[in-house]
Write a protein that holds these residues in place. Sequence first.
Motif, mmCIF file in Angstrom:
data_model
loop_
_atom_site.group_PDB
_atom_site.id
_atom_site.type_symbol
_atom_site.label_atom_id
_atom_site.label_comp_id
_atom_site.label_asym_id
_atom_site.label_seq_id
_atom_site.Cartn_x
_atom_site.Cartn_y
_atom_site.Cartn_z
ATOM 1 N N LEU A 43 0.914 -1.279 -0.024
ATOM 2 C CA LEU A 43 -0.035 -0.104 -0.013
ATOM 3 C C LEU A 43 0.853 1.268 0.147
ATOM 4 O O LEU A 43 1.717 1.312 1.027
ATOM 5 N N PRO A 44 0.622 2.176 -1.020
ATOM 6 C CA PRO A 44 1.384 3.345 -0.914
ATOM 7 C C PRO A 44 0.710 4.424 0.058
ATOM 8 O O PRO A 44 -0.401 4.160 0.765
ATOM 9 N N VAL A 69 5.394 -12.864 8.031
ATOM 10 C CA VAL A 69 5.573 -11.577 8.266
ATOM 11 C C VAL A 69 6.907 -11.249 8.402
ATOM 12 O O VAL A 69 7.432 -10.189 8.054
ATOM 13 N N VAL A 70 7.965 -12.333 8.913
ATOM 14 C CA VAL A 70 9.218 -12.004 8.942
ATOM 15 C C VAL A 70 9.629 -12.091 7.571
ATOM 16 O O VAL A 70 10.458 -10.784 7.258
ATOM 17 N N ARG A 71 9.414 -12.562 6.518
ATOM 18 C CA ARG A 71 9.786 -12.528 4.972
ATOM 19 C C ARG A 71 9.302 -11.311 4.367
ATOM 20 O O ARG A 71 10.110 -10.432 3.728
ATOM 21 N N GLU A 74 5.799 -6.003 8.195
ATOM 22 C CA GLU A 74 4.534 -6.040 8.840
ATOM 23 C C GLU A 74 3.609 -5.038 8.156
ATOM 24 O O GLU A 74 2.516 -5.175 8.136
ATOM 25 N N GLY A 75 4.195 -4.351 7.132
ATOM 26 C CA GLY A 75 3.359 -3.405 6.167
ATOM 27 C C GLY A 75 3.268 -1.944 6.662
ATOM 28 O O GLY A 75 3.441 -1.848 7.986
ATOM 29 N N HIS A 85 -3.603 -3.844 15.410
ATOM 30 C CA HIS A 85 -3.226 -4.990 14.478
ATOM 31 C C HIS A 85 -3.411 -6.150 15.297
ATOM 32 O O HIS A 85 -3.034 -6.046 16.739
ATOM 33 N N HIS A 86 -3.988 -7.172 14.892
ATOM 34 C CA HIS A 86 -4.302 -8.348 15.517
ATOM 35 C C HIS A 86 -3.745 -9.316 14.511
ATOM 36 O O HIS A 86 -4.132 -9.693 13.478
#
Length: 301
Positions: A43-44, A69-71, A74-75, A85-86
């Motif tokens: 997402l920009p 998530v590691v690779r 988190e975004g 966040h969940h």
Amino acid sequence: MAEPNWIELAGVVNMRDLGGLTTERGEVVQARRLLRSDNLQDLPADSVRTLVARYGLTDVVDLRTDVEVVREGEGPLRALPEVRHHHLTLYREDTDESGIPAAERSLPWERGDAEAAATRRAAEAASPSSPAATPPSHDEFWSQHYLSYLDQRPDSIVAALRAVADGEGAVVVHCAAGKDRTGTVVGVALKAVGVPDEEIEADYAASAERVPRILDRLRQRPAYAANLRDKSVAQQSPTTDTMRLLLDALENRLGGVHAWLAGHGFDADDVERLRRKLLAPDAHSDDRAAADGPGDAGQPE
């Protein structure tokens, strides 16, 4: 049946608003309450602002595994303090080790792919008259896969529904493609509040039209490229029959959605909170709709 309410934002290809679906009692799922999406990693800044300012996003339910998530990271939404966040993996065999070398950890479904391939090879080697010679159909394979989420991680599914019920604003549920793990959690949520099966099945299958774009996108991502290299659009496309088999199993094998949820700590009061969140009209919804303009259906330009 309601048409898919696509949200066309840069950085995603399979995001939509569940608003507009109708329950068996004639209630309507309200817009900007529950969104579903593919990976939010790309997402920009403009898309992030649209989700927060226009859709009122307050919560993200991330169904990716710890390895993903590691690779992938988190975004960008993770940096916003106003968005909760969940992170709720649907796989039992996962790891939260922060320093996993990409070449040394397989994703959970990659192990499942290997097991499925071994099963197919065994079936092909068996006598044609043997029951083992008939591997599961496309729909049977995927519905069984989704049932494994309910079996392995009911805690994560219940926690995801609580996050939706308790979110102050819009809640987006996402995984990688936004069709399998996301489809399972969203399907259970919609079933719990009384959306009829055919509406749930149609919403689930709507992702099929986005599968070519989903595959093109994920093949560019480090966590998914190798696994998707040989996967076809047909193999990855959801159908109404897959969700029908899952909902049938939930009803006939697991005692019904409310009994299954109650057995895992999501009781009648929780269901009522979820119903109020998704179905109760918002006093300000008419004002927001007017601001968006006629026929906008909540879609960004």
